[in-house]
Design an enzyme around this catalytic site. Structure first.
Site, PDB file in Angstrom:
ATOM      1  N   GLY A 147       0.215  -3.901   4.623  1.00  0.00           N
ATOM      2  CA  GLY A 147      -0.758  -4.975   4.735  1.00  0.00           C
ATOM      3  C   GLY A 147      -1.303  -5.097   6.144  1.00  0.00           C
ATOM      4  O   GLY A 147      -1.685  -4.106   6.778  1.00  0.00           O
ATOM      5  N   THR A 155      -4.288   1.855  -2.212  1.00  0.00           N
ATOM      6  CA  THR A 155      -3.586   0.615  -2.531  1.00  0.00           C
ATOM      7  C   THR A 155      -4.200  -0.116  -3.719  1.00  0.00           C
ATOM      8  O   THR A 155      -5.332   0.163  -4.133  1.00  0.00           O
ATOM      9  CB  THR A 155      -3.620  -0.326  -1.300  1.00  0.00           C
ATOM     10  OG1 THR A 155      -2.810  -1.466  -1.520  1.00  0.00           O
ATOM     11  CG2 THR A 155      -5.041  -0.764  -1.002  1.00  0.00           C
ATOM     12  N   THR A 198       0.880  -1.146   0.000  1.00  0.00           N
ATOM     13  CA  THR A 198       0.000   0.000   0.000  1.00  0.00           C
ATOM     14  C   THR A 198       0.928   1.208   0.000  1.00  0.00           C
ATOM     15  O   THR A 198       2.131   1.053   0.154  1.00  0.00           O
ATOM     16  CB  THR A 198      -0.860  -0.072   1.285  1.00  0.00           C
ATOM     17  OG1 THR A 198      -1.639  -1.261   1.212  1.00  0.00           O
ATOM     18  CG2 THR A 198      -1.738   1.121   1.489  1.00  0.00           C
TER      19      THR A 198
END
Length: 570
Positions: free
Chosen positions: A475, A400, A382
């Protein structure tokens, strides 16, 4: 007078040192934050940071700059910057004393169903969920950025997208990092003919560092958006290309899906911690509520007295993470589809009860921690950027494609990568997703539902004014990275550069493993093992882009963990 002169020298020194190319490459030598007064941009990619700062110099506000950075990153940071993904923006308007949470997360297509990724053997078909046209949710980035611009910015789409168009149309010089990345991702980026044609030369060879990387199809898409706004992407020529390519390759996105995408403005989650107020993103982000939940646990300890990254400190930190991630697995989902017990999860009494369950000398096995314990009745790649302007407005934005480079599939003729966010749903409740996160029925696949996310754009206020603007990629690790950035500043009194660079830890309940970065004392690690923690060393945890505002000065720092980032001020 002497103090004022020294302050001015520090501002000049920091601003110049961060403008030099060497600072883009070697962040390991950072000892001081960047300092400025008129505005600041902190992002993962240097060219995009420069675009954002230039918008501020032109008189644009923080929202104008944030939108320009978002479109620029779609060109210069293709692994995470995007047109084909989605995200969350948290912005504070100083004049109105108002904080707004903008949800532009992807939505499941109308044809999506709970078992769409379940194979005949009853297990999840991970290739279908992560590497196919079916793995894409309806993108929200273009709608979200232009929604923010139209409602809270001061400039036109053409003005803020112009720098991105130039970077795509005329190209930019490839860094060693990006050239190596594209080469190493050959298989992923060759899943579509369009991707292979963009990311590799006509003879199939890889681009080299120092060569100019041009993206004509992406430039075309950006020009359509600059002229026609969101309509170009969701109803016009770009939408037609997305639908045609999806249907030709087994996808399920239709023109109705594109036309019916909606941006949501939501009420941020907020809570007091020590002497500050923490304001963060609500569901379908799980980040904000669980940062608050963990802070409610940790405020029952004198963390400063424990000492930063001592074994006692890291132990209670890891235990609080287990409880938060256990609750995440059960209660979090899209609030338009499920009732998320935000009030109960953020209740300080609940936090205190969880703190009382923590044994200071022994780690509790994850098998013994169940969601809702004592509750009264809930890609790695991201990218994040933070922006502040001279008027006191601030923006914290995280968006993202899910995986690095998303599904690896480029929309033919449009030049941008598609997300694979459908994997962020619980394709099979109880089975982990690509990041090892467990999920339940609250996050099951449903048409027009938004998948649960860990993205955690966050603002911290002191005395009613913005004090810290923070967020990170990573994440499932994002939530804990943001948590530790807040603790480093508030409890341990670190400046923004120090807070960004010290080692971090991560625990997400399952698997029952405590991830630790290099740099934590071997003696401390032995003490943690003695307390029962199963340790696993990890290379990096997150990459924060942060701004601190103190005494009318802006202090910013880009995390040294990943190359290419840049913070600039003026």
């Amino acid at each position: 007078m002497l103090r004022k002169m020294l302050s001015l020298l520090l501002i000049v020194y920091c601003s110049v040192s961060w403008s030099e190319p060497a600072a883009i490459i070697d962040h390991q030598s950072i000892f001081h934050p960047v300092v400025g007064q008129k505005g600041m941009v902190s992002s993962q990619e240097a060219l995009a940071t420069e675009v954002g700062l230039d918008i501020l110099r032109q008189g644009g506000n923080a929202v104008d700059s944030a939108v320009a950075v978002g479109f620029a990153l779609a060109v210069t940071l293709p692994k995470a910057g995007n047109l084909g993904g989605g995200g969350f923006m948290l912005l504070h308007l100083a004049e109105e004393q108002k904080t707004i949470a903008i949800d532009y997360r992807e939505m499941a297509p109308l044809a999506a169903s709970r078992d769409m990724f379940i194979a005949s053997d009853g297990n999840v078909n991970t290739d279908l969920a992560r590497k196919s046209f079916r793995s894409a949710g309806v993108p929200g980035t273009v709608a979200g950025l232009l929604h923010a611009l139209g409602k809270y910015g001061t400039m036109t789409p053409a003005e803020v997208i112009a720098p991105a168009i130039k970077l795509a149309d005329q190209g930019f010089v490839l860094s060693h990092e990006l050239a190596d990345e594209l080469k190493s991702r050959r298989n992923q980026l060759s899943r579509s003919k369009a991707g292979k044609a963009i990311f590799f030369k006509a003879d199939g060879s890889a681009y080299k560092a120092g060569e100019r990387f041009v993206q004509k199809d992406l430039a075309w898409s950006l020009k359509q958006i600059a002229k026609q706004g969101s309509k170009a992407f969701y109803e016009g020529a770009i939408a037609k290309k997305i639908v045609k390519d999806s249907q030709r390759n087994g996808g399920i996105i239709t023109k109705e899906d594109m036309a019916n995408y909606v941006v949501k403005e939501r009420e941020p989650v907020r809570s007091n911690y020590r002497n500050v107020e923490v304001v963060s993103m609500p569901p379908p982000s799980s980040g904000g509520i669980h940062v608050i939940q963990m802070l409610n646990i940790l405020e029952n300890y004198d963390l400063a007295a424990m000492g930063h990254n001592s074994s006692d400190y890291l132990h209670v930190l890891a235990e609080s993470m287990k409880y938060a991630y256990a609750d995440r697995s059960e209660y979090l989902g899209d609030p338009d589809f499920v009732d998320v017990p935000l009030t109960l999860l953020s209740d300080k009494a609940y936090g205190k009860r969880l703190a009382e369950r923590i044994n200071p000398n022994q780690a509790r096995p994850s098998d013994e921690i169940k969601p809702g314990a004592d509750i009264p009745y809930e890609s790695h790649d991201t990218t994040h950027y933070s922006i502040a302007d001279s008027h006191g407005n601030v923006v914290s934005n995280t968006y993202t494609l899910n995986f690095s480079y998303g599904s690896g599939i480029v929309v033919a003729g449009a030049g941008f990568l598609l997300n694979n966010e459908m994997d962020d749903f619980s394709a099979k409740p109880g089975s982990p997703n690509a990041f090892g996160l467990l999920g339940g029925s609250a996050n099951a696949i449903e048409a027009r539902k938004r998948p649960l996310s860990s993205m955690t754009p966050t603002l911290v206020f002191k005395d009613g004014h913005p004090y810290l603007v923070v967020g990170s990629p990573g994440g499932s690790k994002i939530i804990n990275v943001v948590l530790q950035q807040i603790l480093n500043v508030v409890d341990h009194g670190m400046n923004i550069a120090e807070a960004s660079s010290v080692p971090r830890i991560h625990h997400q309940w399952y698997p029952d493993v405590l991830n630790v970065e290099r740099g934590i004392s071997p003696d401390t690690l032995k003490l943690l093992e003695h307390k029962g923690h199963a340790l696993e060393q990890t290379r990096v945890l997150g990459s924060t882009q942060s701004i601190m505002i103190d005494n009318n000065l802006l202090y910013g720092a880009s995390d040294p963990r990943r190359p290419g980032a840049k913070t600039l001020a003026h």
